[in-house]
Design a protein around this motif. Structure first.
Motif, short mmCIF file in Angstrom:
data_model
loop_
_atom_site.label_atom_id
_atom_site.label_comp_id
_atom_site.label_asym_id
_atom_site.label_seq_id
_atom_site.Cartn_x
_atom_site.Cartn_y
_atom_site.Cartn_z
N ARG A 90 0.80 -1.01 -0.02
CA ARG A 90 -0.06 0.09 0.09
C ARG A 90 1.01 1.37 0.04
N ILE A 91 1.92 1.29 0.88
CA ILE A 91 2.78 2.49 0.83
C ILE A 91 3.28 2.72 -0.44
N GLY A 92 4.07 1.47 -1.42
CA GLY A 92 4.57 1.54 -2.40
C GLY A 92 3.56 2.29 -3.84
N GLN A 93 2.24 1.68 -3.44
CA GLN A 93 1.39 2.09 -4.33
C GLN A 93 0.95 3.51 -4.27
N TYR A 94 0.69 3.95 -3.03
CA TYR A 94 0.58 5.43 -2.97
C TYR A 94 1.59 6.26 -3.43
N CYS A 95 2.78 5.91 -3.12
CA CYS A 95 3.98 6.67 -3.40
C CYS A 95 4.15 6.86 -4.95
N GLU A 96 3.57 5.65 -5.64
CA GLU A 96 3.85 5.76 -7.18
C GLU A 96 2.74 6.31 -7.74
N THR A 97 1.56 6.46 -7.29
CA THR A 97 0.44 7.09 -8.06
C THR A 97 -0.23 8.50 -7.49
N GLU A 98 0.40 8.75 -6.31
CA GLU A 98 -0.49 10.07 -5.76
C GLU A 98 0.77 11.22 -5.84
N SER A 99 0.53 12.24 -6.47
CA SER A 99 1.11 13.36 -6.64
C SER A 99 0.68 14.49 -5.60
N VAL A 100 1.54 14.68 -4.78
CA VAL A 100 1.40 15.46 -3.42
C VAL A 100 2.04 16.60 -3.38
N TRP A 101 1.29 17.67 -2.80
CA TRP A 101 1.77 18.95 -2.55
C TRP A 101 2.76 18.87 -1.55
N ASP A 102 3.93 19.52 -1.75
CA ASP A 102 5.03 19.66 -0.54
C ASP A 102 5.56 21.15 -0.44
N VAL A 103 6.40 21.38 0.32
CA VAL A 103 6.95 22.86 0.90
C VAL A 103 7.57 23.56 0.06
N SER A 104 7.97 22.58 -1.38
CA SER A 104 8.67 23.39 -2.69
C SER A 104 7.45 24.30 -3.30
N GLY A 105 6.35 24.26 -2.83
CA GLY A 105 5.08 24.70 -3.64
C GLY A 105 4.65 24.20 -4.71
N ARG A 106 5.04 22.89 -4.90
CA ARG A 106 4.93 21.77 -6.20
C ARG A 106 4.24 20.58 -5.74
N HIS A 107 3.93 19.92 -6.63
CA HIS A 107 3.32 18.63 -6.18
C HIS A 107 4.29 17.47 -6.93
N HIS A 108 4.73 16.46 -5.97
CA HIS A 108 5.71 15.60 -6.30
C HIS A 108 5.11 14.12 -6.01
N LYS A 109 5.40 13.07 -6.67
CA LYS A 109 5.16 11.71 -6.37
C LYS A 109 6.19 11.25 -5.40
#
Length: 610
Positions: free
Chosen positions: A226-245
């Motif tokens: 589940r962790i691997g799937q989430y990291c591979e598929t979800e693009s998440v906002w972070d403190v850089s101001g952008r979204h990253h997987k």
């Protein structure tokens, strides 16, 4: 300072537990009262801390543990997971990043806490897995009274949760509202996960096999998948101001188990002090003790300017070596760094005035590669910060300024750490410093109910540094539990939250206890201080040259003396620095007395002894 303390130094014979939340302390004591060991107590307390302090640690975090079986030397269980295989300098350059973001999925490493706690239970404990998980499951399922700092943290995160991290909003904003302090808060997904793990494990035929089955469920089974799937598929906002997987995958977790290592130690008077290796900042405390052993530290007023100056200047030198030389799987010249000749060279740099520069040493004649020195405020944060706090930065939170989580210089909320220390009637001792997986640093993974560690932000994105990013290595963590022997016998187990300040506060505690005769509680309560004269281990990795933050309880004469020596002094609230949790043991012939103390700062930590 008088011997008046906020709480008594606790003494007993059965055992003692000291942790940063009273519910964890009581859970640990319940295991001791059931006839189990300090190791079982620590595991139970550790799992409870993940539930009741989710802004400071979680199931997806990490924990270094120093284990001292009765009659034996300490060992270290390194619950610090490594970086993913895909975490390369080239990958971050491709993303246009020169720092690892402090939030989101990019800084995720293998979550090591679960493996470390179960390794401790399997190899040294006596309890069943269901016994140590039962208190955590109870509080996750039926709720725990949420402390004000969690409610405040969630309140500061509400907009981000609603806008970018809906899975976190679903858990931490029940019915769309910020939880009210003092009311029950539940995490049913974690309770369900632990019940599934127990169901899987209970089919095994022996206690050890049941623990192994649980480890496999986490690292090779549904949790890793589940962790691997989430990291591979979800693009998440972070403190850089952008979204990253994320870069973490199930394959990174598969087969991972915590390293079992010998600790490092130095002799200081009648005391031997044990720390984790240079994959942590633990040797900083050892280097500082070596440096101070050649000074007048034993004779000076433990609340005076000379004491603060000597400790601060020794800390600066040790921290400079940390950032120049410490790392995992790096060519760390640790024997030289802890040697008498090298220490003598470094002691000569301690002067009467505050150092204004960062000076790493040249062990074995080697020249240091040192990371960038960015003054505070160099990098403007577009949103939430992601590291452990440095306290009292002239920023006032919307409620109170006492305890964690604190605000950083930009007003961004940061996560921190917890601590559990335990001793039992047989003389077993343990110190553990869990952290990571903060609710404010990474989104909740749906179906698991917890966030991932962001410890990877401690890597540098440049070649040639001891802590440069490479796949499959541990970030040089700030987590740093301590064990102390006196006259060859186990004596103290201690630790504190606080990021770069952890070893600074532990150093002050030990010096006042050893030289001034402060009892455990008195040494915890005494006015504390710290310096930020070092590259912060957390995003955005900034430096406060000559900085010195003092609790307000230091007298004005001390403050003015230190300013006259060139220290850039800032005044913190009277009770703002540190959250030490300490246990100990003394022998009187064949009789053993256990001791414990806990930190009043934040009005949350508690010790129990009986």
């Amino acid at each position: 300072m008088s011997q008046f303390t906020t709480r008594p130094e606790l003494r007993g014979t059965l055992g003692a537990v000291s942790a940063t939340h009273w519910l964890a302390s009581t859970a640990g004591m319940s295991l001791l009262e059931s006839g189990h060991t300090a190791f079982d107590a620590a595991v139970a307390a550790g799992f409870v801390l993940q539930i009741v302090e989710p802004h400071l640690n979680g199931p997806g975090g990490e924990v270094p543990i120093i284990v001292t079986p009765a009659g034996q030397r300490p060992i270290v269980i390194s619950g610090q997971g490594p970086s993913p295989a895909g975490a390369t300098l080239a990958k971050f350059a491709e993303l246009g990043l020169d720092l690892v973001p402090g939030t989101g999925l990019l800084p995720a490493c293998v979550p090591g806490a679960f493996g470390a706690w179960l390794t401790l239970l399997r190899d040294y404990g006596t309890a069943e897995l269901e016994d140590v998980l039962a208190p955590a499951i109870h509080y996750a399922e039926h709720g725990h009274p949420i402390v004000p700092r969690i409610a405040n943290t969630i309140g500061t995160m509400r907009e981000l949760f609603d806008t970018h991290w809906p899975s976190s909003a679903a858990l931490y904003l029940p019915n769309g509202k910020v939880p009210q302090a003092g009311k029950l808060f539940r995490n049913p997904e974690v309770a369900k996960l632990y019940r599934l793990i127990l169901q899987e494990a209970n089919g095994a035929q022996s206690r050890e096999a049941r623990i192994e089955a649980a480890l496999a469920y986490w690292y090779e089974g549904p949790v890793a998948e589940r962790i691997g799937q989430y990291c591979e598929t979800e693009s998440v906002w972070d403190v850089s101001g952008r979204h990253h997987k994320g870069l973490l995958r199930a394959d990174d977790m598969s087969g991972w188990r915590p390293k079992i290592e010998a600790p490092l130690s130095v002799q200081y008077d009648d005391y031997e002090v044990f720390k984790c290796g240079p994959w942590s900042q633990g040797p900083v405390l050892l280097q500082a003790l070596n440096l101070l052993s050649g000074t007048a530290i034993a004779e000076v007023d433990p609340l005076g300017a000379d004491f603060v100056h000597l400790v601060t200047e020794s800390t600066k030198l040790a921290m400079a070596d940390r950032d120049a030389w410490y790392g995992d799987d790096a060519d760390v010249p640790i024997e030289t760094l802890l040697s008498a000749p090298y220490t003598a060279q470094r002691q000569a740099l301690i002067g009467e005035t505050a150092s204004q520069v960062i000076e790493p040493g040249a062990p074995d004649g080697r020249n240091a590669n040192f990371p960038p020195q960015r003054p505070f405020g160099t990098i403007k944060q577009p949103g939430m910060g992601g590291g452990e706090p440095t306290v009292a930065k002239d920023i006032t939170p919307p409620t109170d300024r006492m305890g964690e989580p604190a605000l950083d210089q930009t007003g961004a909320q940061r996560g921190d750490t917890v601590q559990v220390s335990a001793v039992d009637r047989w003389g077993n001792m343990v110190s553990a410093t869990p952290s990571g997986g903060w609710l404010q640093s990474s989104p909740v993974i749906p179906g698991l109910g917890f966030s991932l560690t962001t410890r990877g932000q401690m890597f540098w994105l440049m070649e040639g540094l001891a802590s440069s990013l490479r796949p499959g290595v541990r970030p040089r963590t700030t987590l740093t539990p301590t064990t102390v022997f006196r006259n060859g016998m186990p004596y103290l187990a201690l630790g504190t939250p606080g990021g770069d300040q952890q070893d600074q506060w532990q150093l002050q505690f030990l010096l006042r206890h050893i030289h001034a005769g402060y009892n455990i509680q008195h040494a915890i309560d005494a006015p504390a201080f710290h310096t930020d004269h070092l590259p912060s281990s957390f995003w955005p990795r900034e430096v406060g040259l000559a900085s010195l933050t003092l609790e307000e309880r230091f007298g004005p004469e001390t403050v003015e003396n230190l300013r006259a020596r060139g220290h850039d002094v800032k005044i913190a609230d009277p009770w703002a620095e540190g959250r030490l949790s300490v246990v100990g043991r003394e022998l009187d012939g064949d009789d053993q007395i256990v001791m414990a103390g806990s930190n009043p700062r934040g009005m949350q930590g508690y010790a129990i002894a009986r």
